[in-house]
Scaffold this motif. Sequence first.
Motif, PDB file in Angstrom:
ATOM      1  N   GLU A 197     -14.121  36.334  -7.238  1.00 14.85           N
ATOM      2  CA  GLU A 197     -14.138  34.887  -7.462  1.00 14.85           C
ATOM      3  C   GLU A 197     -13.896  34.543  -8.934  1.00 14.85           C
ATOM      4  N   THR A 198     -14.566  35.294  -9.818  1.00 18.26           N
ATOM      5  CA  THR A 198     -14.371  35.078 -11.250  1.00 18.26           C
ATOM      6  C   THR A 198     -12.915  35.332 -11.637  1.00 18.26           C
ATOM      7  N   LEU A 199     -12.385  36.418 -11.090  1.00 22.85           N
ATOM      8  CA  LEU A 199     -10.995  36.761 -11.373  1.00 22.85           C
ATOM      9  C   LEU A 199     -10.048  35.644 -10.923  1.00 22.85           C
ATOM     10  N   GLN A 200     -10.304  35.087  -9.738  1.00 21.37           N
ATOM     11  CA  GLN A 200      -9.461  34.009  -9.222  1.00 21.37           C
ATOM     12  C   GLN A 200      -9.514  32.775 -10.128  1.00 21.37           C
ATOM     13  N   VAL A 201     -10.708  32.477 -10.627  1.00 19.16           N
ATOM     14  CA  VAL A 201     -10.854  31.332 -11.532  1.00 19.16           C
ATOM     15  C   VAL A 201     -10.053  31.587 -12.820  1.00 19.16           C
ATOM     16  N   CYS A 202     -10.115  32.828 -13.317  1.00 18.04           N
ATOM     17  CA  CYS A 202      -9.345  33.179 -14.527  1.00 18.04           C
ATOM     18  C   CYS A 202      -7.844  33.006 -14.293  1.00 18.04           C
ATOM     19  N   TYR A 203      -7.371  33.451 -13.119  1.00 16.29           N
ATOM     20  CA  TYR A 203      -5.941  33.320 -12.795  1.00 16.29           C
ATOM     21  C   TYR A 203      -5.477  31.874 -12.880  1.00 16.29           C
ATOM     22  N   LYS A 204      -6.380  30.958 -12.512  1.00 19.77           N
ATOM     23  CA  LYS A 204      -5.960  29.555 -12.401  1.00 19.77           C
ATOM     24  C   LYS A 204      -6.067  28.779 -13.704  1.00 19.77           C
ATOM     25  N   SER A 205      -6.637  29.393 -14.735  1.00 24.60           N
ATOM     26  CA  SER A 205      -6.788  28.637 -15.991  1.00 24.60           C
ATOM     27  C   SER A 205      -5.671  28.985 -16.978  1.00 24.60           C
ATOM     28  N   ASN A 206      -5.538  28.166 -18.002  1.00 26.35           N
ATOM     29  CA  ASN A 206      -4.528  28.440 -19.031  1.00 26.35           C
ATOM     30  C   ASN A 206      -4.959  29.572 -19.944  1.00 26.35           C
ATOM     31  N   ALA A 207      -6.273  29.701 -20.114  1.00 30.80           N
ATOM     32  CA  ALA A 207      -6.776  30.728 -21.027  1.00 30.80           C
ATOM     33  C   ALA A 207      -8.218  31.058 -20.673  1.00 30.80           C
ATOM     34  N   VAL A 208      -8.627  32.248 -21.097  1.00 32.94           N
ATOM     35  CA  VAL A 208     -10.010  32.686 -20.895  1.00 32.94           C
ATOM     36  C   VAL A 208     -10.655  32.857 -22.264  1.00 32.94           C
ATOM     37  N   LEU A 209     -11.874  32.337 -22.401  1.00 33.19           N
ATOM     38  CA  LEU A 209     -12.621  32.544 -23.638  1.00 33.19           C
ATOM     39  C   LEU A 209     -13.838  33.401 -23.314  1.00 33.19           C
ATOM     40  N   LEU A 210     -13.889  34.564 -23.936  1.00 29.73           N
ATOM     41  CA  LEU A 210     -14.936  35.529 -23.603  1.00 29.73           C
ATOM     42  C   LEU A 210     -15.906  35.698 -24.773  1.00 29.73           C
TER      43      LEU A 210
END
Length: 365
Positions: A58-71
């Motif tokens: 689920e987390t991975l899917q959310v990352c796929y759909k965003s422009n960028a990930v901030l970790l």
Amino acid sequence: MNLKITLLPGDGIGPEVTKAAVKVLNYVAQKFDVATELISKDFGGVSIDNFGIPLTEETLQVCYKSNAVLLGAVGGHQWENLEHQKKPEAGLLKLRKNLGLFANIRPAKVYSSFLDASSLKNDVIEDTDFIVLRELTGGIYFGEPRGYNKSKGWNTMVYSENEVERIAHLAFKMAKDRNKKVTSVDKANVLEVSQFWRNVVQNIHQDYPDIQLENMYVDNAAMQIVRNPKQFDVILTSNIFGDILSDIAGMITGSLGMLPSASLGEKHALYEPVHGSAPDIAGQNAANPIAAIASVAMMLHHTFQMTKAAEILDEAIERTLKTGLRTTDIFKEQYKLASTTEMTDAIIENFEEIYNEQALGVFTL
Ligand code: IPM
Ligand code: MN
């Protein structure tokens, strides 16, 4: 424009520095009249605690759909003894691989007000400004076969032509906008995979006649970074060599707490501080938020092409340091001790100040 960003605060000081970075991000976005759309997800140790694995589908899917990930950061003592594939770090590797983040950019730049923070001499590090461009989804981190049993352990360092080509192209392109020099770091005197790497890089170099290419062995490179870091512009290297060299390069700035990074692929991008989760100071409002905030600046620049905003933010960090504010990791007695939130608010204030000065500059033209 909507800045659609997935937040993965992670473990230890991760949530605190991410919170700081988000405060700055929201402020900058509002100044530049863009909206932010932020979704926060568990990642790393906290995800292991809640869902049994460091990175859920689920987390991975959310990352796929965003422009960028901030970790923020992952890891901590309580997860250290887990099996290899179940550790927080395995989640990070899976995330990089799945998002196709083959290029990791780690700048090693000295803030002028910060020369005394490094363990190296001022005249050695003054004006140092290079980047480590690390291949991030191949090499020994991912090569098969891998494993261990009672009598031996093994990993495989392997690079395909396409993997070396795409990172080499990026290195030469980046050098074009900088000082036009690429230093490709390998161990070609011992490793076949490095000889192959070197051949491919030399081939790609033919497309970039105005860029100087130098090849250097990794042991020598480690020495040269502390001996004379000014000689470097873009250091192009493999996954494991880049991991090691970027920590060495980090000490030029005095603290890993200062260093941002960007991990880029064809479709996705992830931004994160170079530092770890520092569980010993977690939850104390003591962590240095600068690496996380500078990661936001890299995001504005690389993903959203908000170059002006990124520039002002970098300058705001520099100006804040000039006022003498320091978090504990970089504190000395002549400075003013600041908490995470104090440092963050000061950077926002300086952003506002620079923004207003520049707006005035346009007005008086
Ligand atoms: C880094 C870290 C990671 C790496 C670990 C946490 C898997 O050291 O980003 O440099 O080795 O890539
Ligand atoms: Mn590392």
